[in-house]
Design an enzyme around this catalytic site. Structure first.
Site, PDB file in Angstrom:
ATOM      1  N   ARG A   1       4.671   3.194   8.848  1.00  0.00           N
ATOM      2  CA  ARG A   1       5.064   4.256   7.918  1.00  0.00           C
ATOM      3  C   ARG A   1       3.867   5.144   7.601  1.00  0.00           C
ATOM      4  O   ARG A   1       2.711   4.822   7.919  1.00  0.00           O
ATOM      5  CB  ARG A   1       5.610   3.657   6.620  1.00  0.00           C
ATOM      6  CG  ARG A   1       4.607   2.784   5.895  1.00  0.00           C
ATOM      7  CD  ARG A   1       5.034   2.470   4.472  1.00  0.00           C
ATOM      8  NE  ARG A   1       4.175   1.459   3.862  1.00  0.00           N
ATOM      9  CZ  ARG A   1       2.972   1.678   3.376  1.00  0.00           C
ATOM     10  NH1 ARG A   1       2.445   2.897   3.425  1.00  0.00           N
ATOM     11  NH2 ARG A   1       2.267   0.691   2.829  1.00  0.00           N
ATOM     12  N   GLY A   2       4.134   6.236   6.914  1.00  0.00           N
ATOM     13  CA  GLY A   2       3.062   7.059   6.393  1.00  0.00           C
ATOM     14  C   GLY A   2       2.457   6.428   5.156  1.00  0.00           C
ATOM     15  O   GLY A   2       2.860   5.360   4.704  1.00  0.00           O
TER      16      GLY A   2
ATOM     17  N   THR B   1      -0.275  -0.646  -0.130  1.00  0.00           N
ATOM     18  CA  THR B   1       0.411  -0.933  -1.378  1.00  0.00           C
ATOM     19  C   THR B   1       0.768  -2.422  -1.409  1.00  0.00           C
ATOM     20  O   THR B   1       0.468  -3.164  -0.478  1.00  0.00           O
ATOM     21  CB  THR B   1       1.659  -0.056  -1.564  1.00  0.00           C
ATOM     22  OG1 THR B   1       2.125  -0.179  -2.919  1.00  0.00           O
ATOM     23  CG2 THR B   1       2.774  -0.444  -0.600  1.00  0.00           C
TER      24      THR B   1
ATOM     25  N   GLY C   1      10.762   3.563   2.930  1.00  0.00           N
ATOM     26  CA  GLY C   1      11.386   4.213   1.787  1.00  0.00           C
ATOM     27  C   GLY C   1      10.566   4.127   0.518  1.00  0.00           C
ATOM     28  O   GLY C   1       9.464   4.656   0.447  1.00  0.00           O
ATOM     29  N   PHE C   2      11.079   3.396  -0.485  1.00  0.00           N
ATOM     30  CA  PHE C   2      10.457   3.438  -1.807  1.00  0.00           C
ATOM     31  C   PHE C   2      10.345   2.034  -2.393  1.00  0.00           C
ATOM     32  O   PHE C   2      11.037   1.093  -1.993  1.00  0.00           O
ATOM     33  CB  PHE C   2      11.280   4.315  -2.758  1.00  0.00           C
ATOM     34  CG  PHE C   2      12.641   3.764  -3.091  1.00  0.00           C
ATOM     35  CD1 PHE C   2      12.813   2.864  -4.137  1.00  0.00           C
ATOM     36  CD2 PHE C   2      13.762   4.146  -2.362  1.00  0.00           C
ATOM     37  CE1 PHE C   2      14.067   2.345  -4.446  1.00  0.00           C
ATOM     38  CE2 PHE C   2      15.022   3.630  -2.652  1.00  0.00           C
ATOM     39  CZ  PHE C   2      15.179   2.725  -3.703  1.00  0.00           C
TER      40      PHE C   2
ATOM     41  N   CYS D   1      -2.407   2.962  -2.737  1.00  0.00           N
ATOM     42  CA  CYS D   1      -2.120   4.273  -2.137  1.00  0.00           C
ATOM     43  C   CYS D   1      -3.384   5.081  -1.908  1.00  0.00           C
ATOM     44  O   CYS D   1      -3.324   6.303  -1.743  1.00  0.00           O
ATOM     45  CB  CYS D   1      -1.120   5.064  -2.982  1.00  0.00           C
ATOM     46  SG  CYS D   1       0.445   4.202  -3.235  1.00  0.00           S
TER      47      CYS D   1
END
Length: 272
Positions: free
Chosen positions: A73-74, A78, A197-198, A215
């Site tokens: 992912r970008g 985290t 996603g989130f 992050c």
């Protein structure tokens, strides 16, 4: 956008291992590309795990050698774990995909979710996700007896907040009245279909974030709905609210392809 299907994969004692969920994403992604399933959002909790996006620096990883899963992912590094609601919307979008617009839609749904619980969240320019804003810099308490104009996190290249105890810990950003991230977003798009996603912090132990540079951001921290409200909040409470706002935002969206601007040939390069 088409109707959105939700799949609740596992929570609490049935939390889903990260690698297992990643494989499930791949399977749903392939099926969505082939149009054998509708747009789908996987919802779950993970056991504790650090994941690092493609732009993560070595200096942002745990100092003690704790394992980190490198993902496609970008974004940067985290943490995922108990008390955090994770969502993987796997959506087919018009190509070339407008990634920024997709991220903004996810932010909208998360900000609306927070508002329903009485937490005012917003965007921060240049930083994806949903944020609770801190006080203006001049109104915040000083760190280590120093003016914030000399915050070592920003002005000392060798300073590492992870080695300086709770005073600089990301989990204590609320006490310092700094900006703090409530929900993180990191995605990937392949063949016009989104992945990843989130993650929304509901009631996790945010000290997990103190072992990394969350992050890649050194001058802000993390928070949760429970932290901001000063009361217990459960995944079970938040789950239907997140689904409602994701459905409303994503199903009512009218995604359009990203506009690619092409430079006009210069006169010098034009044929005679």
């Amino acid at each position: 956008m088409s109707e959105l299907r939700f799949v609740r994969l596992g929570f609490g004692e049935e939390a889903v291992d990260y690698q297992e969920a990643w494989q499930k994403q791949r399977e749903v992604h392939a099926a969505r590309f082939e149009d054998t399933v509708p747009d789908t959002c996987l919802l779950l909790e993970h056991p504790p795990v650090y994941t690092a996006g493609r732009r993560t620096l070595d200096s942002e990883r745990p100092l003690d050698g704790t394992p980190v899963v490198d993902v496609d992912r970008g974004g940067k590094i985290t943490w995922h774990g108990p008390g955090q609601l994770v969502g993987y919307p796997i959506l087919k979008l018009p190509r070339p995909v407008d990634v920024v617009a997709h991220v903004r839609r996810l932010e909208d749904a998360l900000i609306l979710t927070a508002a329903e619980f009485g937490v005012e969240a917003t965007r921060v320019e240049g930083r994806s996700g949903a944020w609770v804003l801190g006080d203006p810099v001049e109104d915040r308490p000083s760190l280590g007896g120093l003016s914030l104009d000399f915050d070592p996190r920003l002005h000392d290249e060798e300073f590492d907040a992870r080695l300086n105890g709770p005073e600089y810990a990301p989990s204590n950003a609320g006490q310092r009245r700094e900006d703090r991230k409530l929900a993180a977003i990191g995605i990937r798009v392949a063949k016009g279909v989104t992945m990843h996603g989130f993650s929304l912090n509901v009631n996790p132990d945010n000290t997990w974030f103190d072992r990394i540079v969350p992050c890649g951001i050194r001058d802000a921290g993390v928070t949760s709905l429970a932290n901001e409200l000063g009361r217990e909040v459960t995944i079970a409470e938040v789950l239907p609210v997140v689904e409602k706002h994701l459905r409303n935002v994503l199903e009512n969206a009218r995604p359009v392809p990203r506009v690619i601007e092409r430079e006009e040939p210069s006169k010098a390069a034009a044929p005679a």
